[in-house]
Scaffold this motif. Structure first.
Motif, PDB file in Angstrom:
ATOM      1  N   MET A 144     128.323  27.152  68.965  1.00 36.20           N
ATOM      2  CA  MET A 144     129.213  27.478  67.848  1.00 36.20           C
ATOM      3  C   MET A 144     128.443  27.605  66.538  1.00 36.20           C
ATOM      4  O   MET A 144     128.792  28.406  65.668  1.00 36.20           O
ATOM      5  CB  MET A 144     130.311  26.417  67.728  1.00 36.20           C
ATOM      6  N   SER A 145     127.378  26.831  66.401  1.00 28.11           N
ATOM      7  CA  SER A 145     126.606  26.870  65.159  1.00 28.11           C
ATOM      8  C   SER A 145     125.817  28.166  65.004  1.00 28.11           C
ATOM      9  O   SER A 145     125.311  28.460  63.919  1.00 28.11           O
ATOM     10  CB  SER A 145     125.648  25.674  65.096  1.00 28.11           C
ATOM     11  N   LEU A 146     125.716  28.945  66.083  1.00 25.50           N
ATOM     12  CA  LEU A 146     124.900  30.163  66.058  1.00 25.50           C
ATOM     13  C   LEU A 146     125.729  31.444  66.119  1.00 25.50           C
ATOM     14  O   LEU A 146     125.169  32.539  66.202  1.00 25.50           O
ATOM     15  CB  LEU A 146     123.916  30.140  67.233  1.00 25.50           C
ATOM     16  N   VAL A 147     127.040  31.316  66.067  1.00 19.98           N
ATOM     17  CA  VAL A 147     127.926  32.475  66.220  1.00 19.98           C
ATOM     18  C   VAL A 147     127.603  33.578  65.216  1.00 19.98           C
ATOM     19  O   VAL A 147     127.607  34.766  65.547  1.00 19.98           O
ATOM     20  CB  VAL A 147     129.402  32.030  66.083  1.00 19.98           C
ATOM     21  N   ASN A 148     127.317  33.194  63.973  1.00 19.53           N
ATOM     22  CA  ASN A 148     127.124  34.185  62.908  1.00 19.53           C
ATOM     23  C   ASN A 148     125.661  34.570  62.705  1.00 19.53           C
ATOM     24  O   ASN A 148     125.308  35.119  61.663  1.00 19.53           O
ATOM     25  CB  ASN A 148     127.701  33.650  61.591  1.00 19.53           C
ATOM     26  N   ASP A 149     124.806  34.284  63.707  1.00 13.71           N
ATOM     27  CA  ASP A 149     123.381  34.617  63.607  1.00 13.71           C
ATOM     28  C   ASP A 149     122.814  34.121  62.276  1.00 13.71           C
ATOM     29  O   ASP A 149     122.277  34.892  61.477  1.00 13.71           O
ATOM     30  CB  ASP A 149     123.185  36.127  63.742  1.00 13.71           C
ATOM     31  N   PRO A 150     122.909  32.799  62.020  1.00 16.26           N
ATOM     32  CA  PRO A 150     122.587  32.274  60.686  1.00 16.26           C
ATOM     33  C   PRO A 150     121.093  32.299  60.383  1.00 16.26           C
ATOM     34  O   PRO A 150     120.255  32.281  61.283  1.00 16.26           O
ATOM     35  CB  PRO A 150     123.099  30.832  60.761  1.00 16.26           C
ATOM     36  N   GLN A 151     120.793  32.314  59.098  1.00 21.14           N
ATOM     37  CA  GLN A 151     119.407  32.201  58.650  1.00 21.14           C
ATOM     38  C   GLN A 151     118.982  30.747  58.494  1.00 21.14           C
ATOM     39  O   GLN A 151     117.790  30.447  58.478  1.00 21.14           O
ATOM     40  CB  GLN A 151     119.235  32.945  57.319  1.00 21.14           C
ATOM     41  N   LEU A 152     119.957  29.852  58.347  1.00 23.52           N
ATOM     42  CA  LEU A 152     119.695  28.418  58.229  1.00 23.52           C
ATOM     43  C   LEU A 152     120.608  27.681  59.198  1.00 23.52           C
ATOM     44  O   LEU A 152     121.823  27.896  59.202  1.00 23.52           O
ATOM     45  CB  LEU A 152     119.951  27.937  56.802  1.00 23.52           C
ATOM     46  N   ALA A 178     112.925  29.811  65.783  1.00 21.84           N
ATOM     47  CA  ALA A 178     111.745  29.893  64.920  1.00 21.84           C
ATOM     48  C   ALA A 178     111.101  31.267  65.002  1.00 21.84           C
ATOM     49  O   ALA A 178     110.687  31.845  63.991  1.00 21.84           O
ATOM     50  CB  ALA A 178     110.745  28.804  65.312  1.00 21.84           C
ATOM     51  N   GLU A 179     111.030  31.814  66.208  1.00 19.04           N
ATOM     52  CA  GLU A 179     110.427  33.134  66.384  1.00 19.04           C
ATOM     53  C   GLU A 179     111.224  34.206  65.650  1.00 19.04           C
ATOM     54  O   GLU A 179     110.665  35.178  65.133  1.00 19.04           O
ATOM     55  CB  GLU A 179     110.341  33.468  67.871  1.00 19.04           C
ATOM     56  N   MET A 180     112.536  34.019  65.581  1.00 18.42           N
ATOM     57  CA  MET A 180     113.394  34.978  64.891  1.00 18.42           C
ATOM     58  C   MET A 180     113.355  34.808  63.374  1.00 18.42           C
ATOM     59  O   MET A 180     113.940  35.598  62.641  1.00 18.42           O
ATOM     60  CB  MET A 180     114.836  34.824  65.392  1.00 18.42           C
ATOM     61  N   GLY A 181     112.690  33.744  62.901  1.00 16.58           N
ATOM     62  CA  GLY A 181     112.618  33.500  61.469  1.00 16.58           C
ATOM     63  C   GLY A 181     113.717  32.610  60.937  1.00 16.58           C
ATOM     64  O   GLY A 181     113.817  32.391  59.725  1.00 16.58           O
ATOM     65  N   THR A 182     114.547  32.081  61.828  1.00 10.91           N
ATOM     66  CA  THR A 182     115.607  31.160  61.420  1.00 10.91           C
ATOM     67  C   THR A 182     115.005  29.815  61.033  1.00 10.91           C
ATOM     68  O   THR A 182     114.089  29.323  61.693  1.00 10.91           O
ATOM     69  CB  THR A 182     116.609  30.958  62.572  1.00 10.91           C
ATOM     70  N   THR A 183     115.516  29.229  59.981  1.00 10.23           N
ATOM     71  CA  THR A 183     115.101  27.890  59.568  1.00 10.23           C
ATOM     72  C   THR A 183     116.038  26.869  60.197  1.00 10.23           C
ATOM     73  O   THR A 183     117.260  26.993  60.088  1.00 10.23           O
ATOM     74  CB  THR A 183     115.153  27.750  58.038  1.00 10.23           C
ATOM     75  N   PRO A 220     106.139  26.344  68.391  1.00  9.48           N
ATOM     76  CA  PRO A 220     106.704  26.041  69.706  1.00  9.48           C
ATOM     77  C   PRO A 220     106.834  27.243  70.622  1.00  9.48           C
ATOM     78  O   PRO A 220     106.734  27.106  71.827  1.00  9.48           O
ATOM     79  CB  PRO A 220     108.089  25.461  69.360  1.00  9.48           C
ATOM     80  N   TRP A 221     107.078  28.455  70.064  1.00  9.36           N
ATOM     81  CA  TRP A 221     107.303  29.586  70.964  1.00  9.36           C
ATOM     82  C   TRP A 221     106.051  29.954  71.754  1.00  9.36           C
ATOM     83  O   TRP A 221     106.124  30.635  72.758  1.00  9.36           O
ATOM     84  CB  TRP A 221     107.841  30.798  70.206  1.00  9.36           C
ATOM     85  N   LEU A 222     104.878  29.469  71.305  1.00  8.79           N
ATOM     86  CA  LEU A 222     103.663  29.721  72.068  1.00  8.79           C
ATOM     87  C   LEU A 222     103.688  28.983  73.400  1.00  8.79           C
ATOM     88  O   LEU A 222     103.020  29.364  74.349  1.00  8.79           O
ATOM     89  CB  LEU A 222     102.436  29.291  71.257  1.00  8.79           C
ATOM     90  N   ARG A 223     104.490  27.899  73.462  1.00 13.74           N
ATOM     91  CA  ARG A 223     104.576  27.134  74.700  1.00 13.74           C
ATOM     92  C   ARG A 223     105.691  27.635  75.607  1.00 13.74           C
ATOM     93  O   ARG A 223     105.671  27.430  76.803  1.00 13.74           O
ATOM     94  CB  ARG A 223     104.799  25.653  74.376  1.00 13.74           C
ATOM     95  N   PHE A 224     106.704  28.278  75.016  1.00 14.64           N
ATOM     96  CA  PHE A 224     107.850  28.680  75.823  1.00 14.64           C
ATOM     97  C   PHE A 224     107.837  30.160  76.172  1.00 14.64           C
ATOM     98  O   PHE A 224     108.588  30.599  77.022  1.00 14.64           O
ATOM     99  CB  PHE A 224     109.159  28.355  75.074  1.00 14.64           C
ATOM    100  N   GLY A 225     107.008  30.941  75.494  1.00 13.77           N
ATOM    101  CA  GLY A 225     106.979  32.368  75.774  1.00 13.77           C
ATOM    102  C   GLY A 225     107.999  33.122  74.949  1.00 13.77           C
ATOM    103  O   GLY A 225     108.842  32.554  74.275  1.00 13.77           O
ATOM    104  N   LYS A 226     107.904  34.428  74.993  1.00 11.22           N
ATOM    105  CA  LYS A 226     108.787  35.276  74.200  1.00 11.22           C
ATOM    106  C   LYS A 226     110.189  35.286  74.790  1.00 11.22           C
ATOM    107  O   LYS A 226     110.386  35.183  75.985  1.00 11.22           O
ATOM    108  CB  LYS A 226     108.242  36.708  74.154  1.00 11.22           C
ATOM    109  N   CYS A 227     111.168  35.455  73.909  1.00 14.57           N
ATOM    110  CA  CYS A 227     112.563  35.533  74.330  1.00 14.57           C
ATOM    111  C   CYS A 227     113.169  36.795  73.731  1.00 14.57           C
ATOM    112  O   CYS A 227     112.800  37.212  72.640  1.00 14.57           O
ATOM    113  CB  CYS A 227     113.365  34.316  73.841  1.00 14.57           C
ATOM    114  N   SER A 228     114.121  37.384  74.430  1.00 20.83           N
ATOM    115  CA  SER A 228     114.821  38.534  73.869  1.00 20.83           C
ATOM    116  C   SER A 228     115.798  38.058  72.810  1.00 20.83           C
ATOM    117  O   SER A 228     116.267  36.924  72.851  1.00 20.83           O
ATOM    118  CB  SER A 228     115.579  39.273  74.975  1.00 20.83           C
ATOM    119  N   TYR A 229     116.101  38.905  71.865  1.00 23.36           N
ATOM    120  CA  TYR A 229     117.034  38.545  70.804  1.00 23.36           C
ATOM    121  C   TYR A 229     118.443  38.914  71.221  1.00 23.36           C
ATOM    122  O   TYR A 229     118.666  39.851  71.958  1.00 23.36           O
ATOM    123  CB  TYR A 229     116.701  39.301  69.510  1.00 23.36           C
ATOM    124  N   TYR A 230     119.414  38.163  70.694  1.00 27.68           N
ATOM    125  CA  TYR A 230     120.797  38.575  70.905  1.00 27.68           C
ATOM    126  C   TYR A 230     121.238  39.404  69.730  1.00 27.68           C
ATOM    127  O   TYR A 230     120.641  39.433  68.690  1.00 27.68           O
ATOM    128  CB  TYR A 230     121.731  37.378  71.106  1.00 27.68           C
TER     129      TYR A 230
END
Length: 230
Positions: A144-152, A178-183, A220-230
Motif C-alpha cells: 500500500m505504501s508503494l501504490v503511488n510510485d513515491p519518491q520518498l 534504491a535502484e529506482m532512485g527512491t529514498t 544493495p542491488w549489487l547483491r540482488f541483481g537487476k529488477c524490472s520496474y513497474y
C-alpha cells in the motif's frame, strides 16, 4: 544526487518531556536510511514528524524541495507504512490497493498486481484482509505504501511479523527502490537488516540523532541483481 528530505534542528516535547532534540538529517535519492534505537527513543515520533502527523515545536522540514506545509505535493510523492497502516478488513488485498489508488486520484492501476507479487501476495487471492495472518497484513501494508510510485518511502519496522521468505522479499524490495532512485527511511530492530541492507545508519538515543559509521559493502542491488520496474 538530489536531496529528497531535509530536517533541520527538529525538536519536540510531550508534556514538557523532550522526545526529539535538535534533530537534523538529510536524505538523497536512492538512500536507504536505517534508524535504530531502543523502545521509547523517539523513532516513531521522528517518522510521524516527517510525515506531518506530529508537528515539531521547532525546526524545519523540507520534502522534495517543498516545506512540509505543502501537503498536496507531499502526499502525492510520499508513501508510508506505520505500525497500523489501516487496510480495510472486509476487502481483499487488491481491492485495498485499488481504493488507495482512487483516493490518490490515480487512473492507471495496471501496476497494482505486480506490487502484490513483489511482497509475496497475489492479486487473484480474494481472501478478505480480516482473515490475513500478521505476516500477510504486514506485506499488504508495504504494498500500500508503494501504490503511488513515491519518491520518498517511510517504513516503521517493516520486518515485523515477516517470516524468512518475507524478509528476503523485503531486502530485495529495498534494493529495487534504491535502484529506482527512491529514498527509503525505516526504523528497525533487526541487526541483519541494519547491517547489510541499508546504505546509511543513524541511531536515536533519548531523542538525539547520531550518524553511525556504516559500510554495507556497496549498494544493495549489487547483491540482488537487476529488477524490472513497474
Amino acid at each position: 544526487m538530489t536531496t529528497t528530505l531535509s530536517l533541520t534542528h527538529i525538536s519536540k516535547k510531550y508534556h514538557r518531556k523532550p522526545v526529539l532534540t535538535d534533530v537534523s538529517l538529510q536524505a538523497n535519492t536512492g538512500d536507504i536510511i536505517g534508524i535504530s534505537g531502543t523502545n521509547g527513543s523517539g523513532k516513531t515520533t521522528l517518522l510521524k514528524t516527517i510525515l506531518g502527523f506530529t508537528i515539531p515545536d521547532s525546526g524545519q522540514i523540507i520534502v522534495l524541495n517543498h516545506p512540509l506545509s505543502a501537503r498536496q505535493h507531499f502526499a502525492t510523492n510520499t508513501g508510508f507504512a506505520l505500525k497500523d497502516c489501516g487496510p480495510l478488513p472486509n476487502y481483499s488485498g487488491l481491492a485495498n490497493l485499488q481504493l488507495m489508488a482512487q483516493l490518490l486520484k490515480m487512473t492507471d492501476m495496471t501496476h497494482l498486481p505486480e506490487l502484490l507479487d513483489l511482497v509475496g501476495l497475489t492479486a487473484t487471492n480474494t481472501t478478505k484482509v480480516k482473515h490475513y495472518s500478521l505476516g500477510m497484513y504486514q506485506r499488504l501494508c508495504l504494498a500500500m505504501s508503494l501504490v503511488n510510485d513515491p519518491q520518498l518511502v517511510i517504513w516503521d519496522e517493516p520486518e515485523n511479523a515477516l517470516d524468512e521468505a518475507g524478509l528476503r522479499q523485503l531486502q530485495a524490495l529495498l534494493a529495487r527502490l534504491a535502484e529506482m532512485g527512491t529514498t527509503t527511511i525505516l526504523t528497525s530492530h533487526n541487526p541483519t537488516l541494519l547491517a547489510h541492507h541499508v546504505t546509511r545508519r543513524v541511531h536515536l538515543e533519548a531523542g538525539r540523532l547520531l550518524e553511525l559509521p556504516h559500510s554495507p559493502g556497496g549498494h544493495p542491488w549489487l547483491r540482488f541483481g537487476k529488477c524490472s520496474y513497474y
